[in-house]
Design an enzyme around this catalytic site. Structure first.
Site, short mmCIF file in Angstrom:
data_model
loop_
_atom_site.label_atom_id
_atom_site.label_comp_id
_atom_site.label_asym_id
_atom_site.label_seq_id
_atom_site.Cartn_x
_atom_site.Cartn_y
_atom_site.Cartn_z
N LEU A 76 -1.55 2.47 -5.48
CA LEU A 76 -1.31 1.20 -4.80
C LEU A 76 -0.43 0.25 -5.62
O LEU A 76 0.05 -0.75 -5.09
CB LEU A 76 -2.65 0.49 -4.51
CG LEU A 76 -3.34 0.82 -3.20
CD1 LEU A 76 -3.74 2.29 -3.14
CD2 LEU A 76 -4.58 -0.04 -2.99
N THR A 95 10.54 -1.00 -10.10
CA THR A 95 9.13 -0.76 -10.40
C THR A 95 8.50 0.20 -9.39
O THR A 95 7.83 1.16 -9.75
CB THR A 95 8.34 -2.08 -10.38
OG1 THR A 95 8.95 -2.98 -11.29
CG2 THR A 95 6.88 -1.87 -10.75
N ALA A 119 0.28 4.38 -1.06
CA ALA A 119 0.36 3.22 -0.17
C ALA A 119 1.80 2.99 0.23
O ALA A 119 2.62 2.51 -0.56
CB ALA A 119 -0.18 1.98 -0.89
N TYR A 151 12.08 -3.95 -0.68
CA TYR A 151 10.72 -3.45 -0.63
C TYR A 151 10.63 -2.27 0.34
O TYR A 151 10.06 -1.22 0.03
CB TYR A 151 9.80 -4.59 -0.20
CG TYR A 151 8.37 -4.22 0.02
CD1 TYR A 151 7.51 -3.96 -1.04
CD2 TYR A 151 7.85 -4.16 1.32
CE1 TYR A 151 6.18 -3.63 -0.82
CE2 TYR A 151 6.53 -3.84 1.54
CZ TYR A 151 5.69 -3.58 0.47
OH TYR A 151 4.39 -3.26 0.70
P1 NAD Z 1 -1.72 -6.63 -4.51
O1 NAD Z 1 -0.55 -7.35 -5.10
O2 NAD Z 1 -2.99 -7.36 -4.41
O3 NAD Z 1 -1.94 -5.22 -5.23
C1 NAD Z 1 -0.94 -4.56 -5.99
C2 NAD Z 1 -1.51 -4.36 -7.38
O4 NAD Z 1 -0.59 -3.59 -8.16
C3 NAD Z 1 -1.71 -5.68 -8.12
O5 NAD Z 1 -3.05 -5.73 -8.59
C4 NAD Z 1 -0.71 -5.64 -9.26
O6 NAD Z 1 -1.16 -6.36 -10.39
C5 NAD Z 1 -0.58 -4.15 -9.48
N1 NAD Z 1 0.67 -3.72 -10.12
C6 NAD Z 1 1.93 -4.04 -9.76
N2 NAD Z 1 2.81 -3.44 -10.57
C7 NAD Z 1 2.09 -2.70 -11.45
C8 NAD Z 1 2.43 -1.83 -12.55
N3 NAD Z 1 3.71 -1.61 -12.87
N4 NAD Z 1 1.42 -1.24 -13.23
C9 NAD Z 1 0.13 -1.46 -12.91
N5 NAD Z 1 -0.25 -2.26 -11.88
C10 NAD Z 1 0.72 -2.86 -11.17
O7 NAD Z 1 -1.26 -6.16 -3.04
P2 NAD Z 1 -2.05 -5.37 -1.93
O8 NAD Z 1 -1.84 -6.12 -0.67
O9 NAD Z 1 -3.42 -5.02 -2.36
O10 NAD Z 1 -1.16 -4.05 -1.84
C11 NAD Z 1 -1.60 -2.79 -2.33
C12 NAD Z 1 -0.59 -1.75 -1.86
O11 NAD Z 1 -0.55 -1.73 -0.43
C13 NAD Z 1 0.84 -2.00 -2.33
O12 NAD Z 1 1.44 -0.76 -2.67
C14 NAD Z 1 1.51 -2.59 -1.11
O13 NAD Z 1 2.88 -2.33 -1.10
C15 NAD Z 1 0.78 -1.87 0.01
N6 NAD Z 1 0.79 -2.58 1.30
C16 NAD Z 1 0.02 -3.71 1.48
C17 NAD Z 1 0.03 -4.34 2.72
C18 NAD Z 1 -0.81 -5.57 3.01
O14 NAD Z 1 -0.79 -6.06 4.15
N7 NAD Z 1 -1.57 -6.09 2.06
C19 NAD Z 1 0.84 -3.85 3.75
C20 NAD Z 1 1.62 -2.73 3.51
C21 NAD Z 1 1.57 -2.09 2.29
#
Ligand code: NAD
Length: 313
Positions: A76, A95, A119, A151
């Site tokens: 994720l 990243t 994800a 993105y």
């Molecule tokens: P979030 O920002 O809460 O979670 C992402 C996590 O990744 C964070 O805790 C961040 O600190 C961590 N992170 C980022 N870069 C990192 C790295 N290089 N090393 C270690 N940790 C790292 O966001 P979320 O909403 O929980 O999203 C989780 C996943 O779901 C993501 O991949 C996002 O693209 C995907 N996503 C989320 C949604 C949504 O509606 N929330 C929709 C589509 C996709």
């Protein structure tokens, strides 16, 4: 079961931690806390089955060891949120793609075949505006992304990497295209619409709808999201799969603002803000977003437990 969660201190990741610890599984989280919060993990810190490493997964020296330990990996970790996509486009691309590549290269090198869930995002459908967005759609014609949608491009690349590694090394992979996910622990800091509207309504401030507000989204409760991910990962068929994960109730941003104002019993006015003002640049928003969920339902028997109103309450 041993579960590794990259980005596990984030909004969705922390719900996955809760789900697996509740089942007695051992959970290892790596997160650099760039958007995730240590507080999201506080309820789990005392559990002997839980381990957290604060690290950037691009450089984390324990990645190989953690991947070889895991029966299941949820990937994720990503740079997320529309504000950051606009402010740091290169970082988003670098990243997100590098993290996915490093993870799969590490798994391939270990010779061990954990179940991997990646994800992805409804953003890969770009400007497709059919009534329902299905997994078979051609993404190469959908995106018309322009440089702003880094993105979306990063997620398309992640999908391609995951499916290529799956094919070459036999790694069982689920590419889960999340549609808008909402619920406890989500913040509005990075441009997420529901927490922003809720905060504005609760404070009695104007609820700011960007653009005309006629654009639609479909919101899925995070607890439904993680239940669906677990079902997809538990199929045990070993093949590679792309599946939408979301809720297919579609709602316009104008109707969402009204609904939130009503549920919060708020007098906030609803105002419309041009994208240029909201984001500091002109912005071609995606007009419709509603998932086709037949694949998820047929393969797993998944049923939603939460309505939009349940989540808001
Ligand atoms: P979030 O920002 O809460 O979670 C992402 C996590 O990744 C964070 O805790 C961040 O600190 C961590 N992170 C980022 N870069 C990192 C790295 N290089 N090393 C270690 N940790 C790292 O966001 P979320 O909403 O929980 O999203 C989780 C996943 O779901 C993501 O991949 C996002 O693209 C995907 N996503 C989320 C949604 C949504 O509606 N929330 C929709 C589509 C996709």
């Amino acid at each position: 079961m041993h579960v590794l969660i990259t980005g596990g201190a984030g909004f969705i990741g922390s719900h996955l931690v809760a789900l697996h610890l509740a089942r007695g599984h051992k959970v290892h989280v790596v997160d650099d806390l760039s958007t995730g919060l240590r507080a999201n993990l506080a309820p789990f810190e005392e559990s002997p089955n839980f381990r957290f490493d604060e690290a950037d997964m691009l450089t984390w020296p324990l990645l190989q060891q953690a991947a070889a330990w895991a029966d299941r990996i949820y990937h994720l970790a990503a740079v997320v949120g529309v504000y950051r996509v606009i402010a740091e486009p290169t970082r988003v691309l670098a990243t997100n793609i590098a993290a996915c590549e490093r993870l799969f290269r590490t798994i391939a090198a270990s010779g061990w075949l954990p179940q991997v869930v990646v994800a992805s995002s409804s953003e890969v459908y770009g400007h497709h505006h059919e009534e329902r967005l299905g997994e078979e759609m051609d993404l190469s014609v959908s995106t018309r992304v322009g440089t702003r949608w880094n993105y979306s491009v990063s997620k398309i690349a992640d999908e391609a990497l995951a499916l290529s590694y799956a094919q070459k090394f036999g790694i069982p992979v689920v590419v889960a295209r999340f549609f808008n996910t909402i619920g406890p622990r989500q913040t509005g800091r990075y441009g997420m619409v529901v927490p922003r509207f809720v905060e504005q309504a609760v404070r009695g401030e104007p609820i700011t709808v960007y653009g005309t507000g006629e654009q639609t989204r479909s919101f899925c409760d995070v607890r439904d999201n993680v239940a669906a991910l677990d079902l997809l990962a538990s199929r045990g068929s070993g093949d590679a799969l792309v599946a939408n994960v979301g809720n297919d109730r579609e709602i316009s941003m104008n109707a969402l603002a009204e609904l939130i104002r009503e549920r919060a019993d708020s007098d906030s006015p609803i105002t419309h803000v041009p994208y240029l003002k909201a984001y500091g640049e002109d912005f071609e928003d995606i007009q419709r977003r509603r998932p086709e969920l037949t694949r998820l339902r047929t393969l797993t028997g998944f049923r939603h437990r939460y309505t939009l109103e349940d989540t808001l309450d």
